[in-house]
Design an enzyme around this catalytic site. Structure first.
Site, short mmCIF file in Angstrom:
data_model
loop_
_atom_site.label_atom_id
_atom_site.label_comp_id
_atom_site.label_asym_id
_atom_site.label_seq_id
_atom_site.Cartn_x
_atom_site.Cartn_y
_atom_site.Cartn_z
N GLN A 47 9.66 7.23 0.54
CA GLN A 47 8.79 6.85 -0.57
C GLN A 47 7.86 5.71 -0.18
OE1 GLN A 47 8.53 8.14 -3.63
NE2 GLN A 47 7.57 6.55 -4.86
N HIS A 132 -3.44 13.43 -0.31
CA HIS A 132 -2.22 14.23 -0.46
C HIS A 132 -2.26 15.10 -1.72
CE1 HIS A 132 -1.09 10.86 -3.15
NE2 HIS A 132 -0.33 11.76 -3.75
N LYS A 208 3.81 6.33 -12.48
CA LYS A 208 4.00 4.89 -12.31
C LYS A 208 5.32 4.43 -12.94
CE LYS A 208 -0.84 3.49 -12.00
NZ LYS A 208 -1.40 4.85 -12.06
#
Length: 545
Positions: A47, A132, A208
């Site tokens: 991550q 991405h 988020k």
């Protein structure tokens, strides 16, 4: 009614025990997606990229983050469905939103943002703007097709192709304020659904919410934002003909705290000096290995690292494990030869032995125009013997810290409602929130790293000289010390053998900077012999200073 029964009554949910969200239930179609090679590859993509080499607890991967986002996307849309039946949120809508949350990061490459943010622009300049999210859309199509999930989706009540289009539009929504509705998956009366997974309106989204909580947990940093409270107070209101997700007026300070948390995570972890040093080294190693590690794609073709993103079959095999292929190549394999990988392997070995690129210094950038073309004059180019090629011994990186919308206040595009009038949306001026809010919402920091620790002392002197001449403040200010005098003469002497034969503009400018600093007037050409001739004058002036 038949579709509703298909979605709601003919399956049992699977329970996951997540360290962040506790016990969560996922729809069986989500499980079908999770149990595919395209999704399972996320288990092997960190991550936080190179952050694991700095923060020992940051071992979490894109796999668990994606599951968390899928869960929170379902939580938010289900809350809106329950509280506001008039929105006409169907079970199809709920399932599509969950799938979009689950699949939003399918396109991440090795070490997450390192691949599309650092490696790709240098390895493939023609497609330097590739992100991405672009690969996530292609990978999602590839996942559905190769695993025969279209029939499964229809079995659970989705309507294809409109729902597939809707899912992909939520993964990569458009940032548009046009009067004309830009999407095909859903009508304008369900515009709020496009703000759940990836909110281009103000950046407040479940992606988020999960990475704040998850990253803070693994980094050992306190998370001050409560996403459950936001979900509880979320409400859809009509704004100029379009529906937006709004929050209670009393939550405005908490939302500022959320963006402050984002900034703090970037400052303390994502853009940490050592984290960035490690990531620069991994990027350099991948560049060295780019054309020597080949991955099989569709039709039997083989692609290098920078081209694998164009073929989803090859890209599925590309994860963080690529560094193991560099560190421990199989000598009996024809996949690649050993010698071209030696330079890449040596860089990675330096990471493993903690011989990292050294931090030279940093300075805050006030003039945004500087970032477009950084001068390289503060450090003389080193000449590599035998090959006669120039090798840059320093690396410049510009760190951007903001609230997610460059230099804009994200709350200026956020709508609120009051308890007394929950159907009317409005904006809250910053003056009504607090006088202690930031005035500027973005800053850029120029950082310089030295690849060779033996040159660190000279690099620091050259960087400080460059900052002083260009009116940039360094971390501890700029002062001329006896040590820096010695470093200066050492830098000049190191370039002496090639000074007369080459146009060493860096040393020439460094000379001029130095002379200006000590207030000495030197007549004639700024050549090596002239500098040595005036060395006693310069040194005497320095000693007097």
């Amino acid at each position: 009614l038949d579709q509703y029964c298909k979605i709601t009554n003919t399956f049992s949910l699977t329970v996951f025990n997540d360290p962040i969200h506790g016990h969560i239930e996922l729809h069986p179609l989500l499980i079908k997606i999770i149990d595919t090679p395209q999704f399972q590859r996320l288990r092997n993509i960190k991550q936080l990229g190179g952050g694991y080499y700095v923060f020992p607890g940051a071992s979490h991967n894109r796999f668990e983050h994606s599951i968390g986002v899928g869960h929170l996307a379902g939580e938010l849309v289900q809350t809106l469905k329950l509280k506001q039946p008039e929105l006409d949120i169907s079970e199809r809508d709920v399932l599509c939103v969950q799938i979009a949350g689950l699949c939003h990061d399918l396109g991440h490459g090795p070490f997450s943002h390192l691949f599309d943010g650092m490696f790709n622009p240098e390895a493939d300049p023609e497609h330097k703007d590739w992100k991405h999210e672009d690969a996530s859309l292609e990978m999602f199509d590839h996942l559905v097709k190769t695993n025969g999930l279209a029939q499964e989706m229809e079995r659970y009540g989705l309507i294809l192709p409109p729902d597939l289009t809707f899912i992909k539009e939520m993964i990569k929504p458009l940032k548009s304020d046009d009067a004309e509705w830009p999407y095909e998956g859903r009508d304008e009366n369900k515009s709020f659904l496009y703000e759940i997974v990836s909110n281009k309106q103000n950046g407040i989204d479940v992606d988020k919410f999960d990475y704040f909580a998850r990253d803070c947990h693994h980094l050992g940093i306190r998370n001050n934002f409560d996403h459950q409270r936001f979900i509880m107070f979320a409400r859809v209101c009509d704004v100029n003909g379009r529906k937006h997700i709004c929050s209670r007026d009393k939550e405005v300070a908490n939302l500022y705290d959320m963006f402050h948390t984002r900034n703090s995570l970037h400052r303390r972890a994502y853009q940490h000096r050592v984290t960035k040093s490690v990531e620069i080294m991994i990027k350099d190693a991948l560049l060295k290995a780019d054309h020597h590690i080949l991955t099989k794609g569709s039709g039997g073709t083989t692609l290098c690292l920078s081209k694998a993103k164009t073929d989803m079959e090859a890209y599925t095999k590309l994860t963080d494990q690529v560094i193991e292929r560099i560190l421990h190549p199989c000598s009996c394999s024809n996949e690649f030869t050993l010698s071209p990988l030696e330079e890449a392997r040596m860089i990675l070995q330096r990471i493993m032995s903690r011989d990292l690129y050294q931090f030279v210094g940093e300075t805050k950038v006030c003039n945004q125009g500087w970032t477009k073309n950084w001068p390289w004059l503060f450090w003389p180019t080193m000449i590599v013997k035998k090959t006669n090629k120039k090798q840059q011994q320093t690396y410049t990186w510009v760190v951007t810290l903001d609230y997610g919308m460059k230099n804009k206040d994200p709350i200026n595009t956020t709508y609120f409602y009051t308890k007394a009038n929950p159907t009317e949306a409005f904006k809250i001026p910053r003056e009504q929130v607090s006088k202690l809010l930031p005035v500027c919402f973005a800053e850029k920091i120029l950082r310089v790293y030295c690849k060779n620790s033996a040159s660190l002392r000279d690099a620091k002197f050259c960087f400080q000289s460059w900052c002083h001449e260009n009116d940039f403040l360094t971390e501890k200010g700029w002062t001329v010390t006896q040590d820096s005098h010695k470093s200066f003469w050492h830098t000049l002497d190191a370039c002496a053998p090639t000074y007369e034969q080459t146009s060493c503009t860096a040393v020439t400018k460094l000379r001029r900077i130095f002379i200006t600093h000590v207030s000495v007037s030197v007549q004639g050409k700024l050549c090596y012999s002239n500098m040595i001739k005036h060395r006693s004058i310069l040194q005497s002036t320095l000693n007097n200073k």
